[in-house]
Design a protein around this motif. Structure first.
Motif: not given
Lengths: 490, 467, 415
Positions: B348-351, B417-422
């Motif tokens: 899940a890409y969190h912007a 499955d996981l979350v990522c963000a910048g």
């Protein structure tokens, strides 16, 4: 009230559309009214500091401003009922407000009024896909209904350009239209029921999930009544299965006349696209600057024609439309190649008004004319604006004759602001003379109130006011709007 | 819309700039719809349009900020969703910046508020102090419920809750600018592509090839304390791409933390120091880019040119630095990373707001992740802030918590499955409310292109297996 | 112009004076005269729907029969203006001549109501008539753009206009539509029309129980197929359609209209998605026309001289079958469904059972029942329209008084 004296709007440069004179007895009871309201709604529901009232002084018809007496932000129908019952007994005017996106000043307050903001009533209460209905609170935004049911393949059809922000309650008050009403109709055709709170606090339900109205079509009457008959707190709206596909196509022409004639021929051929939108050169440039949708910048007029359905259906319909367009000398034809591109094309169109803010202040007209009159009215609109030394950008729903000339001016120049308003009035008179009306979807509000006599006789206005008084005999609901101040019932 | 400034006011460049911003606003209200606080609180005063109006009135009348106005301005997350939405191009960011300075100048905050802000301003930008504070927070955590009950002390409770439960891993030797080709080559995952080693990466492994590009990575402040693994991952990946990493000793907090509190002089102090250091480095041999792995900081770096434009000594230098500032994903997107086969993991890409709304870096992270073999999902309401927003989660804990819950529920609804963000702020904020692993985009990219499994994933057998 | 009444629509006694003005000015004159003499007027068009609602207590009739003719028709704008007394047939013929039609498919109520006469375009709007296309194309009110009318003060007024989008002032057009001549006499109507489709087709699913049929119709409406009619004919009525030519068992109908290519694609879409639910047959244009006309005109319950009670029930679409099932437990009733199940036509075997029916509707989530037909004693005893809650009834009375302050028009008609 017939001999009401004018109370000029606040601020320099404002042309003189008058508010009703505030009632001194109401102003004098300000503290008492605040205290009473505070008891009626949950915490944080009353805005009282004068500085904090200022942001409520206007909506998207920003030329007119008047801070209210107080702002109350209820969270339930019961709270709305309590507030209205109190205002009724205390004889305090009430102006309902959704998202404050009205282009006609529908949500602009008056000095002695309580603004009843529905923005905290923003829950979607029920989605019933089998019956194809949604029950929502009045403060729910138009677009969020469609977003909520998109995954299931449904949408809510009326799509005013402000659909991202405007609320369903406001849509009902103005009977909002949109780009796609050529096929799907406007709010009133998609509204099945409302919960309406009358000025004395009585809560009534009109309609529901069934189609027939019982008794008089009060639902049809309330829709478009600009908050003068009661306050809508909940609505049941119709959901429609989303077509398999939708494709906007851009048609560029060397003249507005060619574009206009093309529209007439498409309709005459018995083809009803879901939308036909028109932009002239200035409007194209404005919208392209914001949306970067790939509008051709080298044409004098642009049509966005949208067809929908299965691939083969769209192709067949488009082929016919292209043939007609070629007959009218279309210069560029560009089909959107992806959903992203289609979205950009619509984003540009729907942001047209706001994007105009990049280059100038504007007022936006909303007259509708019979299709056969479009080319003439377009030409005269240009002449009228030129006569005032003003620029105009045209962007509108061509399929239904609903025009939106954007008259550009400098709001910090009072003389120019007055000219813009005068030009606007001329254009609206022109629309009525051409067999059309003052407003197709933005509402009369404050903006066009004093022009109502161009469209209606005294007796007609009196009749409408009598119907209005059947709901609100004391004229407490949004009283500065819609009906000219002179000639009101005593 | 119409404005009411006097010629004397217009002579003040800052006011003139704000007036120009205000003139663009047509009061259409589109911004309200995507504003997290309006959506949460339903009050015009907590919307961009309402705040613009409050600011306009305050500036036009040169009025000192009042408690009421400050309340609503403070609630602004500076997420800038409004600027993405605004068709008129209203530069809300610089308007609210101006307003915050005005508040700071004209308004005396109540003592507890002042104290907490001062505390944050004294600690967060300084890694050593922050590290110490976190240790103390771990001891103080039991006091959180107590602070919770006393309204003015709620920010303290929020602070204690946000402190990571475990001790932050010391940065692996604070991995320096040494080219990492050798260490990458030593890793068992040096060649993750099966038999075909992509050209660009194999070139990276060849020590003989002269580095074509020289970049610096902003070391910053809070992130290196909270999660030093992020920069380490960025360094590994860049090194493997054959990009030379330049160390700029002494560089530190970008100034964002104090900037958003309206403490302009302090912010400019940080900015000038960084600008000086980078300018010297540019003079000493060139710098192709200043990369930022914390998008909140990236936003500020990119704004140095604007912040210092009225300082003759710095205007030009700052503009040059801003021009070099790039988000790590923005930069990597131009590095022709090879496409990898799908790895069966959904992310899940969190912007982060700073990335999507201010820097408008929207596609690069998603494309990179997809190319690296991750299946990317975008949560609903992706435009809404997670509630982190710098120190917002400490200063506005209630609204922050509401946004956090909303964000996490949207993220979890993707069944990723996981979350990522910048952005480290988002990572901390989201990580505190979900059981899903939350990692930085660059950690995933580093992993995919040959680096070690990110620390937060290493613990899970599932991801270990995915290797 | 004043004539003795010649035809005898049910609400006007032969002895009554029947005014048939030839112009709006004459209407004004007659109304002012009635106002002066305080003599209520029974308003009527062709009288084919005169049995709707309750008996009118009036001493004179006011008919639009002499206000006839199409005033303006611009096919390119899809708009027509006609005097209220223009026969519907004339309007439809003019439209057909240009390849257009009314969107709302008005029902002909003569067979069901046992009336004679000529339906008029004004009457269609005054009764807000609709047909099976209601789910897609709306009712008469959704097509009505503008009117001229004379109110109870004897004022000739206009409302709305001739453009599709118009929100200038209160929407009195909607209010007048479906007010059964109790608020004023419409003298002129302007309405939107639509192109005739190139092709019409009907999918007939056979043998489904009511509930399964409702589910199928709901599923069809959820597909991107633009279904323009969805009706369910239980086995008890199936034989009354197409002279018994429909396949065995109950028939569930889905209608598609539009470009031929488009209809074919959408038929495929529906077949793919729903074909497994029941045996499926497709009907072409001629059979479709006849079938949907029969649905529209309540053909199975055409008046057969018995005056068996006929109800028109409007509920949420999925509530229809449950309502009928519950009713069957307690009374003899025959039923069929239109509007995706939301319009239920009920013919009672004996008594109207109004209290029972209205109670069940309330339990089923709301809606309303209109009694169209019953023996005179029952009609007199039972409110024809769904009784409204007191605040709403009071509001409606105030609205009526605002247009017709002296109660001149069709007194008693709406209860």
């Amino acid at each position: 009230m017939s001999n009401a004296t004018s109370h000029a709007a606040e601020g320099p440069g404002c042309a003189p559309i008058a508010f009703l004179p505030p009632r001194p007895d109401v102003l004098a009871r300000r503290d008492e009214i605040m205290a009473a309201l505070t008891e009626l709604v949950s915490a944080g529901g009353v805005v009282r500091a004068p500085l904090a009232l200022k942001p409520f002084e206007t909506d998207a018809f920003v030329a007119y401003r008047q801070p209210p007496l107080a702002v109350v932000l209820p969270q339930t129908t019961a709270e709305v009922s309590a507030v209205l019952a109190y205002c009724h007994s205390a004889r305090v005017p009430v102006v309902a407000r959704g998202a404050g996106t009205s282009l006609s000043g529908g949500a602009i307050p008056q000095a002695d009024a309580v603004v009843l903001g529905l923005s905290r009533m923003n829950r979607i209460l029920e989605i019933d896909l089998e019956n194809r209905t949604a029950r929502v609170e009045a403060g729910v935004t138009n677009l969020s209904i469609s977003e909520k049911v998109a995954a299931q393949g449904f949408f809510y059809a009326p799509d005013p350009s402000s659909q991202l922000a405007c609320t369903i309650g406001g849509n009902i008050a103005m009977n909002s239209g949109g780009a796609h009403c050529l096929k799907y109709g406007v709010t009133t055709n998609n509204l099945l029921g409302v919960t309406l709170v009358l000025i004395d606090g009585t809560v009534v339900t009109l309609g529901g999930k069934h189609l027939d109205a019982g008794g008089y079509d009060l639902l049809g009457l309330v829709c478009g009544a600009e908050g003068q008959l009661g306050v809508v707190t909940e609505a049941v709206v119709r959901l429609i299965a989303r077509p398999e596909g939708a494709r906007p196509v851009l048609f560029g022409f060397d003249s507005s006349e060619e574009a206009g004639a093309c529209v007439a021929d498409i309709i005459a051929a018995g083809i009803i696209p879901v939308a036909i939108e028109f932009m002239d050169r200035p409007a194209i440039a404005i919208c392209e600057a914001f949306a970067k949708a790939g509008y051709p910048l080298d044409v004098a007029a642009l049509l966005i024609v949208e067809v929908e359905g299965a691939e083969a259906e769209m192709a067949a319909m488009l082929a016919e439309i292209v043939t007609i367009a070629r007959r009218h000398g279309v210069r560029t034809v560009r089909e959107s190649q992806s959903a992203t591109e289609a979205a950009l094309i619509w984003k540009g169109r729907k942001s047209a008004f706001g994007a105009t803010g990049r280059i100038a202040d504007y007022i936006c007209m909303d007259g509708t004319v019979p299709l056969s009159q479009l080319p003439y009215v377009l030409k005269r609109t240009g002449e009228i604006c030129a006569g005032f030394g003003l620029e105009v950008a045209n962007v509108f729903h061509a399929g239904d004759g609903n025009m939106h000339p954007l008259i550009l001016f400098n709001a910090n120049d009072p003389a120019e602001a007055a000219k813009a308003e005068a030009a606007g009035n001329e254009i609206l008179k022109l629309c009525v003379e051409a067999g059309g009306c003052l407003t197709g979807e933005h509402g009369v509000g404050l903006e066009k109130r004093d022009l109502m006599r161009f469209q209606y006789s005294e007796a007609e206005l009196a009749q409408q006011m009598a119907v209005r008084a059947a709901f609100d005999p004391l004229w407490l609901l949004n009283p500065s709007k819609v009906f000219p101040l002179e000639g009101r019932p005593a | 819309m119409q404005t009411f400034f006097t010629p004397a006011q217009r002579a003040d460049p800052a006011l003139a700039e704000s007036e120009a911003i205000l003139r663009r606003c047509v009061h259409c209200g589109f911004c309200t719809a995507t504003c997290p606080t309006y959506v949460t609180l339903g009050n015009e005063l907590d919307s961009p349009r309402g705040r613009i109006y409050l600011i306009k009135d305050m500036l036009e009348n040169d009025r000192p900020a009042t408690a009421e106005v400050v309340t609503h301005l403070d609630r602004c997350l500076s997420c800038l969703a409004c600027t993405t939405t605004c068709p008129s191009g209203v530069d809300y960011m610089h308007l609210i910046d101006h307003a915050r300075m005005h508040v700071e100048k004209t308004y005396a905050r109540p003592l507890p508020d002042r104290a907490i802000r001062a505390l944050l301003a004294r600690i967060l930008p300084y890694p050593a102090r922050f590290r110490l504070a976190l240790s103390l927070a771990r001891i103080g955590r039991p006091l959180a419920p107590l602070f919770e009950r006393i309204a003015p002390l709620r920010p303290l409770a929020a602070m204690l809750r946000l402190a990571p439960k475990g001790r932050p891993a010391a940065a692996p030797s604070d991995v320096s600018a040494k080219p990492l080709a050798s260490s990458a080559a030593g890793s068992k995952r040096a060649i993750p592509y099966g038999n075909s080693t992509p050209a660009s990466l194999s070139a990276a492994g060849a020590e003989a090839a002269p580095p074509a590009r020289r970049v610096a990575i902003l070391r910053g402040c809070a992130q290196r304390v909270l999660d030093p693994g992020i920069d380490a991952a960025a360094r590994r990946l860049l090194s493997r791409l054959g990009i030379a990493l330049v160390d700029v000793p002494g560089e530190g907090c970008c100034g964002a933390l104090v900037h958003h509190m309206g403490r302009e002089e302090e912010a400019l102090g940080f900015a000038r120091r960084n600008v000086d250091l980078w300018t010297a480095r540019i003079a000493a041999g060139g710098l192709d880019a200043i990369l930022v792995t914390t998008s909140g900081c990236g936003t500020t770096l990119k704004d140095y040119g604007h912040m210092l434009k009225r300082d003759p000594a710095y205007a030009e230098k700052a503009a040059r630095v801003s021009a070099l500032a790039r988000d790590i994903t923005e930069y990597l997107a131009e590095c022709d990373l090879p496409a990898l086969p799908a790895r069966g993991l959904t992310v899940a890409y969190h912007a982060a707001c700073s990335l999507q709304h201010w820097q408008k870096v929207t596609l690069a992270p998603k494309r990179l992740l997809a190319a690296a073999g991750f299946s990317v999902r975008e949560p609903a309401e992706g435009h809404l802030c997670c509630g982190s927003a710098g120190t917002y989660n400490i200063l506005q804990p209630e609204i922050s918590a509401a946004l956090q819950a909303r964000k996490v529920s949207n993220i979890e609804a993707t069944r990723a499955d996981l979350v990522c963000a910048g952005n480290i702020g988002c990572l901390t904020q989201i990580g505190a409310a979900t059981s899903l692993p939350v990692v930085h985009t660059v950690e995933l990219l580093d992993w995919a292109y040959g680096g070690p499994v990110p620390a937060r994933l290493a613990a899970s057998a599932r991801f270990a297996a995915a290797e | 112009m004043t004539l003795p009444s010649m035809s005898s629509p049910s609400m006007i006694s032969p002895a009554m004076i029947l005014h048939a003005p030839r112009s709006e000015a004459e209407v004004v004159e007659i109304v002012r005269g009635a106002l002066a003499g305080a003599t209520p007027l029974a308003l009527q068009g062709g009288g084919t729907r005169a049995g709707f609602g309750h008996a009118v207590a009036a001493e004179a009739g006011l008919s639009t029969s002499a206000l006839s003719g199409i005033l303006r028709y611009t096919p390119g704008e899809m708009v027509m203006t006609a005097l209220a007394g223009t026969p519907l047939e004339e309007v439809e013929a003019a439209l057909a001549g240009q390849g257009q039609r009314l969107a709302f498919e008005p029902a002909d109520h003569r067979p069901a109501m046992g009336t004679q006469g000529v339906p008029t375009i004004g009457g269609v709007f005054a009764a807000n008539v609709s047909g099976p296309r209601r789910i897609a194309g709306g009712a008469a009110r959704d097509s009505l753009l503008g009117i001229r009318f004379v109110n109870g003060r004897g004022e000739a007024l206009s409302a709305g206009g001739r453009v599709m989008k118009n929100v200038t002032g209160l929407d009195l057009v909607k209010l007048m539509a479906g007010s059964y001549g109790t608020l004023g006499l419409m003298t002129e109507v302007t309405f939107r029309v639509l192109p005739q489709p190139e092709r019409v087709e009907t999918l007939v699913f056979s043998g489904l129980e009511d509930q399964a049929a409702a589910e199928l119709m709901a599923a069809a409406m959820a597909l991107p197929a633009d279904v323009s009619g969805a009706a369910h004919l239980p086995e008890s009525v199936r034989g009354r359609f197409l002279a018994g030519a429909l396949p065995e068992g109950a028939a569930t109908l889905l209608r598609l209209e539009g470009h031929a290519a488009s209809v074919a694609i959408r038929a495929e879409t529906l077949t793919r998605a729903l074909g497994a639910r029941a045996p499926l047959q497709r009907l072409g244009p001629e059979q479709s026309e006849s079938l949907w006309r029969a649905v529209r005109d309540i053909h199975p319950y055409a008046e057969d001289g018995t005056q068996r009670p006929l109800w028109r029930v409007s509920v949420a679409p999925m509530a229809g079958p449950g309502l009928v099932a519950a009713l069957r437990m307690e009374a003899g009733v025959d039923a069929f469904y239109d509007w995706q199940g939301g319009l239920v036509w009920l013919r009672m075997e004996a008594e109207p059972e109004a209290a029972l029916l209205r109670g069940l509707i309330a339990k089923a989530g709301g809606g309303h029942a209109t009694l169209l037909r019953a023996n005179p004693a029952a009609r007199a005893a039972i409110p024809a329209f769904e009784p409204q809650p007191a605040p709403l009834a009071a509001l409606a009375a105030r609205v009526k008084a605002s247009l017709d302050p002296h109660g001149l028009f069709n007194p008693g008609r709406m209860g």
